[in-house]
Design a protein around this motif. Structure first.
Motif, mmCIF file in Angstrom:
data_model
loop_
_atom_site.group_PDB
_atom_site.id
_atom_site.type_symbol
_atom_site.label_atom_id
_atom_site.label_comp_id
_atom_site.label_asym_id
_atom_site.label_seq_id
_atom_site.Cartn_x
_atom_site.Cartn_y
_atom_site.Cartn_z
ATOM 1 N N PRO A 74 3.315 3.109 -46.646
ATOM 2 C CA PRO A 74 3.013 2.259 -45.486
ATOM 3 C C PRO A 74 1.703 2.693 -44.843
ATOM 4 N N PRO A 75 1.005 1.788 -44.193
ATOM 5 C CA PRO A 75 -0.260 2.145 -43.537
ATOM 6 C C PRO A 75 -0.038 3.105 -42.378
ATOM 7 N N SER A 76 -0.921 4.075 -42.262
ATOM 8 C CA SER A 76 -0.838 5.074 -41.198
ATOM 9 C C SER A 76 -1.559 4.573 -39.943
ATOM 10 N N ILE A 77 -1.456 5.353 -38.880
ATOM 11 C CA ILE A 77 -2.176 5.017 -37.652
ATOM 12 C C ILE A 77 -3.676 5.072 -37.903
ATOM 13 N N ALA A 78 -4.109 6.087 -38.638
ATOM 14 C CA ALA A 78 -5.539 6.211 -38.926
ATOM 15 C C ALA A 78 -6.052 4.993 -39.690
ATOM 16 N N GLU A 79 -5.227 4.443 -40.564
ATOM 17 C CA GLU A 79 -5.647 3.262 -41.322
ATOM 18 C C GLU A 79 -5.658 2.016 -40.440
ATOM 19 N N SER A 80 -4.800 1.957 -39.446
ATOM 20 C CA SER A 80 -4.875 0.865 -38.466
ATOM 21 C C SER A 80 -6.213 0.899 -37.741
ATOM 22 N N VAL A 81 -6.620 2.117 -37.353
ATOM 23 C CA VAL A 81 -7.912 2.273 -36.672
ATOM 24 C C VAL A 81 -9.057 1.914 -37.616
ATOM 25 N N ASP A 82 -8.973 2.357 -38.861
ATOM 26 C CA ASP A 82 -10.015 2.021 -39.840
ATOM 27 C C ASP A 82 -10.107 0.512 -40.041
ATOM 28 N N TRP A 83 -8.968 -0.157 -40.068
ATOM 29 C CA TRP A 83 -8.964 -1.606 -40.262
ATOM 30 C C TRP A 83 -9.632 -2.304 -39.079
ATOM 31 N N ALA A 84 -9.317 -1.839 -37.886
ATOM 32 C CA ALA A 84 -9.944 -2.425 -36.703
ATOM 33 C C ALA A 84 -11.461 -2.235 -36.743
ATOM 34 N N ARG A 85 -11.896 -1.058 -37.153
ATOM 35 C CA ARG A 85 -13.339 -0.799 -37.242
ATOM 36 C C ARG A 85 -13.993 -1.670 -38.312
ATOM 37 N N ALA A 86 -13.300 -1.842 -39.428
ATOM 38 C CA ALA A 86 -13.843 -2.672 -40.505
ATOM 39 C C ALA A 86 -13.974 -4.123 -40.056
ATOM 40 N N LEU A 87 -12.957 -4.634 -39.388
ATOM 41 C CA LEU A 87 -13.004 -6.016 -38.910
ATOM 42 C C LEU A 87 -14.108 -6.207 -37.881
ATOM 43 N N LEU A 88 -14.284 -5.209 -37.020
ATOM 44 C CA LEU A 88 -15.369 -5.287 -36.036
ATOM 45 C C LEU A 88 -16.720 -5.279 -36.733
ATOM 46 N N LEU A 89 -16.880 -4.418 -37.731
ATOM 47 C CA LEU A 89 -18.140 -4.327 -38.463
ATOM 48 C C LEU A 89 -18.471 -5.629 -39.179
ATOM 49 N N LEU A 90 -17.436 -6.307 -39.702
ATOM 50 C CA LEU A 90 -17.641 -7.562 -40.424
ATOM 51 C C LEU A 90 -17.810 -8.757 -39.489
ATOM 52 N N GLY A 91 -17.628 -8.537 -38.208
ATOM 53 C CA GLY A 91 -17.781 -9.617 -37.248
ATOM 54 C C GLY A 91 -16.647 -10.622 -37.256
ATOM 55 N N ALA A 92 -15.484 -10.235 -37.753
ATOM 56 C CA ALA A 92 -14.332 -11.146 -37.789
ATOM 57 C C ALA A 92 -13.835 -11.403 -36.375
ATOM 58 N N ASP A 93 -13.458 -12.644 -36.106
ATOM 59 C CA ASP A 93 -12.939 -12.986 -34.786
ATOM 60 C C ASP A 93 -11.484 -13.453 -34.848
ATOM 61 N N ASP A 94 -10.908 -13.479 -36.064
ATOM 62 C CA ASP A 94 -9.503 -13.829 -36.213
ATOM 63 C C ASP A 94 -9.011 -13.272 -37.543
ATOM 64 N N LEU A 95 -7.718 -13.105 -37.637
ATOM 65 C CA LEU A 95 -7.127 -12.544 -38.847
ATOM 66 C C LEU A 95 -6.520 -13.681 -39.665
ATOM 67 N N ASP A 96 -7.391 -14.363 -40.422
ATOM 68 C CA ASP A 96 -6.913 -15.448 -41.265
ATOM 69 C C ASP A 96 -6.673 -14.939 -42.675
ATOM 70 N N GLN A 97 -6.272 -15.844 -43.577
ATOM 71 C CA GLN A 97 -5.915 -15.431 -44.922
ATOM 72 C C GLN A 97 -7.092 -14.823 -45.682
ATOM 73 N N ASP A 98 -8.270 -15.399 -45.513
ATOM 74 C CA ASP A 98 -9.434 -14.886 -46.233
ATOM 75 C C ASP A 98 -9.805 -13.478 -45.769
ATOM 76 N N VAL A 99 -9.862 -13.285 -44.454
ATOM 77 C CA VAL A 99 -10.201 -11.973 -43.901
ATOM 78 C C VAL A 99 -9.140 -10.945 -44.303
ATOM 79 N N PHE A 100 -7.892 -11.365 -44.240
ATOM 80 C CA PHE A 100 -6.795 -10.472 -44.595
ATOM 81 C C PHE A 100 -6.904 -10.040 -46.055
ATOM 82 N N ARG A 101 -7.139 -10.978 -46.939
ATOM 83 C CA ARG A 101 -7.235 -10.673 -48.361
ATOM 84 C C ARG A 101 -8.434 -9.765 -48.656
ATOM 85 N N ASP A 102 -9.565 -10.026 -48.000
ATOM 86 C CA ASP A 102 -10.774 -9.269 -48.277
ATOM 87 C C ASP A 102 -10.706 -7.826 -47.768
#
Length: 307
Positions: A248-276
């Motif tokens: 299962p994903p750890s807390i650190a990976e939750s933080v990494d995911w948030a940072r990655a989404l911010l870096l990519l400029g994502a503004d919503d968690l849709d299917q494409d963003v989720f898959r990528d």
């Protein structure tokens, strides 16, 4: 053995506030057990899944107490030589060769008799983490990380160390700790530890945090991400952890995911963003397929998000 108390928070609430001040958000039980460990001079056995903040707790305590962190990373086959001390055999051999050369040149057979005493001095001793924690003039926080990866023989050696905080070196004598270290042992619960070890420790179980607690952790590390987006991310991570995954994903990976989404400029968690970006939090091939099927398909499509 002396105790250093000047920088120790006086109450559980004081310690919790100090931990938050260095970026670690403890639960009430975590703050309580940590406070008792410091006040009672007791080691703490911290168990729980990988990535829930066990190692980070030791790092945070070292900052709060203004102590050096000495870390012993355990692994299968770890022995006393790598954990306590060993002799610098190459340096000893060079000294013996030098003495032998001098003795031969000067014709002094007595010169070799002093070699044994000479090569077992402190200058030839390589301190490993456990001895370094004991021999340190300043009090330290000793982290024995992933103790469950060692065997019971190593645990037996550790029991003696944790009881007296001293090491006997046959060639040099006894080395005693000059101050009481704060000791944390962490375990991912991959094997059952001995009752003797558990009996000597306070016990703390760290699990994946409740949603609001994890939300606060992610918000602290990635404040630039919107509150709405962060909450959705944490909710999805909680849903993923509910699946039957190898890891299962750890807390650190939750933080990494948030940072990655911010870096990519994502503004919503849709299917494409989720898959990528799914590989940021899911690290096994079979888990990827399961998460994509059970969670990803229920997220909105990119076109719907853009409308």
């Amino acid at each position: 053995m002396r105790r250093i108390v000047s920088t120790v928070p006086r109450t559980v609430d004081d310690l919790a506030a100090a931990l938050r001040g260095v970026g670690y958000l403890p639960g009430q039980r975590t703050a309580l057990v940590s406070h008792l460990a410091i006040s009672l001079d007791k080691p703490v056995l911290v168990e729980g899944p990988a990535g829930v903040g066990k190692t980070e707790l030791a790092k945070a305590l070292a900052k709060v107490l203004d102590r050096d962190l000495v870390r012993l990373q355990c692994y299968e086959g770890l022995d006393e030589a790598k954990a306590l001390y060993e002799w610098n055999y190459r340096k000893q051999l060079l000294r013996i060769q030098a003495r032998s050369t001098v003795a031969d040149a000067g014709g002094d057979p007595d010169a070799l008799e002093a070699v044994q005493d000479d090569v077992f001095g402190e200058e030839f001793l390589l301190q490993r983490p456990l001895m370094r924690a004991i021999a340190s003039e300043r009090p330290v926080v000793l982290l024995i990380d992933e103790i469950d990866k060692t065997d019971q023989e190593f645990e037996a050696m550790l029991l003696e160390l944790l009881s007296d905080f001293q090491i006997t070196i046959p060639e040099l004598g006894r080395v005693e700790a000059t101050s009481q270290p704060v000791v944390l042992l962490t375990s991912n619960n991959s094997r059952e530890l001995t009752e003797a070890l558990k009996r000597r420790c306070l016990y703390l179980w760290l699990d994946y945090p409740e949603l609001e607690h994890e939300l606060a952790i992610v918000r602290q590390h990635v404040p630039e991400l919107s509150a709405t987006f962060t909450r959705k991310l944490v909710e999805v991570v909680a849903e993923i952890r509910g699946l039957d995954l190898k890891k299962p994903p750890s807390i650190a990976e939750s933080v990494d995911w948030a940072r990655a989404l911010l870096l990519l400029g994502a503004d919503d968690l849709d299917q494409d963003v989720f898959r990528d970006t799914l590989s940021v939090i899911v690290k096994h091939r079979t888990d990827l397929d399961l998460v994509a099927e059970r969670v990803g398909l229920r997220l909105p499509q990119a076109s719907a998000s853009a409308d």
